[in-house]
Design an enzyme around this catalytic site. Sequence first.
Site, PDB file in Angstrom:
ATOM      1  N   ARG A   1       0.910 -17.456  -7.862  1.00  8.34           N
ATOM      2  CA  ARG A   1       0.820 -16.061  -7.378  1.00  8.34           C
ATOM      3  C   ARG A   1       1.868 -15.824  -6.281  1.00  8.34           C
ATOM      4  O   ARG A   1       2.492 -14.783  -6.202  1.00  8.34           O
ATOM      5  CB  ARG A   1      -0.577 -15.759  -6.818  1.00  8.34           C
ATOM      6  CG  ARG A   1      -1.760 -15.985  -7.737  1.00  8.34           C
ATOM      7  CD  ARG A   1      -1.959 -14.842  -8.714  1.00  8.34           C
ATOM      8  NE  ARG A   1      -0.932 -14.809  -9.715  1.00  8.34           N
ATOM      9  CZ  ARG A   1      -0.815 -15.677 -10.751  1.00  8.34           C
ATOM     10  NH1 ARG A   1      -1.670 -16.647 -10.912  1.00  8.34           N
ATOM     11  NH2 ARG A   1       0.168 -15.576 -11.620  1.00  8.34           N
TER      12      ARG A   1
ATOM     13  N   GLN B   1      -7.215  -4.995   0.713  1.00 12.10           N
ATOM     14  CA  GLN B   1      -7.899  -6.120   0.044  1.00 12.10           C
ATOM     15  C   GLN B   1      -6.853  -6.982  -0.643  1.00 12.10           C
ATOM     16  O   GLN B   1      -7.174  -8.042  -1.173  1.00 12.10           O
ATOM     17  CB  GLN B   1      -8.878  -5.590  -1.009  1.00 12.10           C
ATOM     18  CG  GLN B   1      -9.976  -4.707  -0.450  1.00 12.10           C
ATOM     19  CD  GLN B   1     -10.731  -4.010  -1.575  1.00 12.10           C
ATOM     20  OE1 GLN B   1     -11.698  -4.552  -2.110  1.00 12.10           O
ATOM     21  NE2 GLN B   1     -10.310  -2.817  -1.938  1.00 12.10           N
TER      22      GLN B   1
ATOM     23  N   ASP C   1      -0.966  -9.539  -1.178  1.00  9.27           N
ATOM     24  CA  ASP C   1       0.500  -9.453  -1.231  1.00  9.27           C
ATOM     25  C   ASP C   1       1.031  -8.863   0.085  1.00  9.27           C
ATOM     26  O   ASP C   1       0.248  -8.460   0.954  1.00  9.27           O
ATOM     27  CB  ASP C   1       0.948  -8.612  -2.444  1.00  9.27           C
ATOM     28  CG  ASP C   1       0.491  -7.154  -2.363  1.00  9.27           C
ATOM     29  OD1 ASP C   1       0.775  -6.495  -1.344  1.00  9.27           O
ATOM     30  OD2 ASP C   1      -0.151  -6.663  -3.320  1.00  9.27           O
TER      31      ASP C   1
ATOM     32  N   HIS D   1      -8.741  -9.753   3.039  1.00 10.95           N
ATOM     33  CA  HIS D   1      -8.969 -10.863   2.102  1.00 10.95           C
ATOM     34  C   HIS D   1      -7.912 -11.962   2.230  1.00 10.95           C
ATOM     35  O   HIS D   1      -7.742 -12.755   1.309  1.00 10.95           O
ATOM     36  CB  HIS D   1      -9.026 -10.337   0.658  1.00 10.95           C
ATOM     37  CG  HIS D   1     -10.263  -9.521   0.366  1.00 10.95           C
ATOM     38  ND1 HIS D   1     -10.440  -8.803  -0.785  1.00 10.95           N
ATOM     39  CD2 HIS D   1     -11.395  -9.332   1.102  1.00 10.95           C
ATOM     40  CE1 HIS D   1     -11.625  -8.199  -0.752  1.00 10.95           C
ATOM     41  NE2 HIS D   1     -12.220  -8.497   0.381  1.00 10.95           N
TER      42      HIS D   1
ATOM     43  N   ALA E   1      -0.874   5.516  -8.672  1.00  8.70           N
ATOM     44  CA  ALA E   1      -0.718   5.513  -7.207  1.00  8.70           C
ATOM     45  C   ALA E   1       0.660   6.028  -6.805  1.00  8.70           C
ATOM     46  O   ALA E   1       0.780   6.790  -5.835  1.00  8.70           O
ATOM     47  CB  ALA E   1      -0.950   4.101  -6.673  1.00  8.70           C
TER      48      ALA E   1
HETATM   49  N1  APR Z   1      -2.529   3.482  -9.691  1.00  6.74           N
HETATM   50  C1  APR Z   1      -3.732   3.673  -9.099  1.00  6.74           C
HETATM   51  N2  APR Z   1      -4.825   2.958  -9.399  1.00  6.74           N
HETATM   52  C2  APR Z   1      -4.701   2.007 -10.340  1.00  6.74           C
HETATM   53  C3  APR Z   1      -3.488   1.744 -11.000  1.00  6.74           C
HETATM   54  C4  APR Z   1      -2.362   2.529 -10.644  1.00  6.74           C
HETATM   55  N3  APR Z   1      -1.165   2.367 -11.200  1.00  6.74           N
HETATM   56  N4  APR Z   1      -3.679   0.736 -11.893  1.00  6.74           N
HETATM   57  C5  APR Z   1      -4.979   0.392 -11.792  1.00  6.74           C
HETATM   58  N5  APR Z   1      -5.601   1.160 -10.866  1.00  6.74           N
HETATM   59  C6  APR Z   1      -7.009   1.126 -10.418  1.00  6.74           C
HETATM   60  C7  APR Z   1      -7.976   0.715 -11.490  1.00  6.74           C
HETATM   61  O1  APR Z   1      -8.392   1.854 -12.230  1.00  6.74           O
HETATM   62  C8  APR Z   1      -9.118   0.125 -10.671  1.00  6.74           C
HETATM   63  O2  APR Z   1     -10.072   1.118 -10.311  1.00  6.74           O
HETATM   64  O3  APR Z   1      -7.103   0.151  -9.422  1.00  6.74           O
HETATM   65  C9  APR Z   1      -8.416  -0.383  -9.402  1.00  6.74           C
HETATM   66  C10 APR Z   1      -8.283  -1.899  -9.321  1.00  6.74           C
HETATM   67  O4  APR Z   1      -9.548  -2.468  -9.260  1.00  6.74           O
HETATM   68  P1  APR Z   1      -9.783  -4.051  -9.151  1.00  6.74           P
HETATM   69  O5  APR Z   1      -8.967  -4.723 -10.183  1.00  6.74           O
HETATM   70  O6  APR Z   1     -11.249  -4.254  -9.171  1.00  6.74           O
HETATM   71  O7  APR Z   1      -9.149  -4.427  -7.732  1.00  6.74           O
HETATM   72  P2  APR Z   1      -9.782  -4.310  -6.277  1.00  6.74           P
HETATM   73  O8  APR Z   1     -10.691  -3.139  -6.181  1.00  6.74           O
HETATM   74  O9  APR Z   1      -8.661  -4.397  -5.329  1.00  6.74           O
HETATM   75  O10 APR Z   1     -10.624  -5.649  -6.215  1.00  6.74           O
HETATM   76  C11 APR Z   1     -11.290  -5.956  -5.022  1.00  6.74           C
HETATM   77  O11 APR Z   1     -11.974  -8.087  -5.835  1.00  6.74           O
HETATM   78  O12 APR Z   1     -11.483 -10.046  -7.006  1.00  6.74           O
HETATM   79  C12 APR Z   1     -11.620  -9.462  -5.757  1.00  6.74           C
HETATM   80  O13 APR Z   1     -10.732 -10.222  -3.724  1.00  6.74           O
HETATM   81  C13 APR Z   1     -10.374  -9.562  -4.922  1.00  6.74           C
HETATM   82  O14 APR Z   1      -9.441  -7.983  -3.364  1.00  6.74           O
HETATM   83  C14 APR Z   1     -10.014  -8.126  -4.648  1.00  6.74           C
HETATM   84  C15 APR Z   1     -11.345  -7.425  -4.772  1.00  6.74           C
END
Ligand code: APR
Length: 246
Positions: free
Chosen positions: A68, A102, A105, A120, A231
């Site tokens: 990563r 969270q 990076d 995190h 985003a």
């Molecule tokens: N623009 C905006 N939103 C987006 C995009 C984009 N281009 N691509 C994906 N998403 C949204 C998805 O629809 C989803 O709702 O981003 C969200 C990502 O969700 P997760 O994958 O669950 O990530 P996150 O919420 O950051 O996870 C939280 O979970 O595994 C743990 O510690 C890890 O920090 C992480 C935490």
Amino acid sequence: MLTNFQLPEDIATLKVVVLTGAGISAESGLKTFRDNNGLWENHAVEAVATPEGFEQKPSLVYRFYNERRQQLLSPEVKPNAAHYALAKLEAKLADNLWIVTQNVDNLHQRAGSNNVLHMHGSLLSARCLQSQKNVETFSNIDGTSRCSCCQPSSKMRPDIVWFGEIPKHMERIESLLMEADLFVSIGTSGTVYPAAGFVNLANHYQVHSVELNLEPSEGVTRFAEKHYGSASRVVDEFVEQLLKGC
Ligand code: APR
């Protein structure tokens, strides 16, 4: 763009807390967590993101985070328009804007943001298993890596907050939320606590809450306002409107 919310005459006095998740970095080439049958880069979350996984198979966990880190440092991964928009907002609001991320990076910092709290942890940091001190690292770590803080030196682990561990900066985050005018949640599915509960705190302290995401998150009904789309577009538009004072 902002509904039912009065912006101050001097926008620089607006106090904002932004929560970011994997969605803000998706267009930078980093995969989100919950778009792949519960697998993170083809690994079960329990295997690579829990203390038990590390105890059972440390070599797999070291290798996973080394990969990563290398991916993050590769030339293909760069901040996108959403990261730059938030840095532009910080240039105006200075210490009245804080990003709580969270993400592990460093894309916010590379876009120019300084006020970033990594709840995190960070891929670019290793933690001493004995003293819990962090040290910046751009290279691989493994079971033979040793700290320079202890005598005799101790083993290091990735400085990532795994499931079952306590996120960093929690007191600071709560006090920032208490004093904020605006809480903006970007690119997070709202499934992992305590971050998923920040919108409740914001509501409790009567902070105007906004969700910017690709799709409605788990916590959608708790946000006063929401805008959906990628985003790079939605965050950029939101920041531009804010800076125009509407
Ligand atoms: N623009 C905006 N939103 C987006 C995009 C984009 N281009 N691509 C994906 N998403 C949204 C998805 O629809 C989803 O709702 O981003 C969200 C990502 O969700 P997760 O994958 O669950 O990530 P996150 O919420 O950051 O996870 C939280 O979970 O595994 C743990 O510690 C890890 O920090 C992480 C935490």
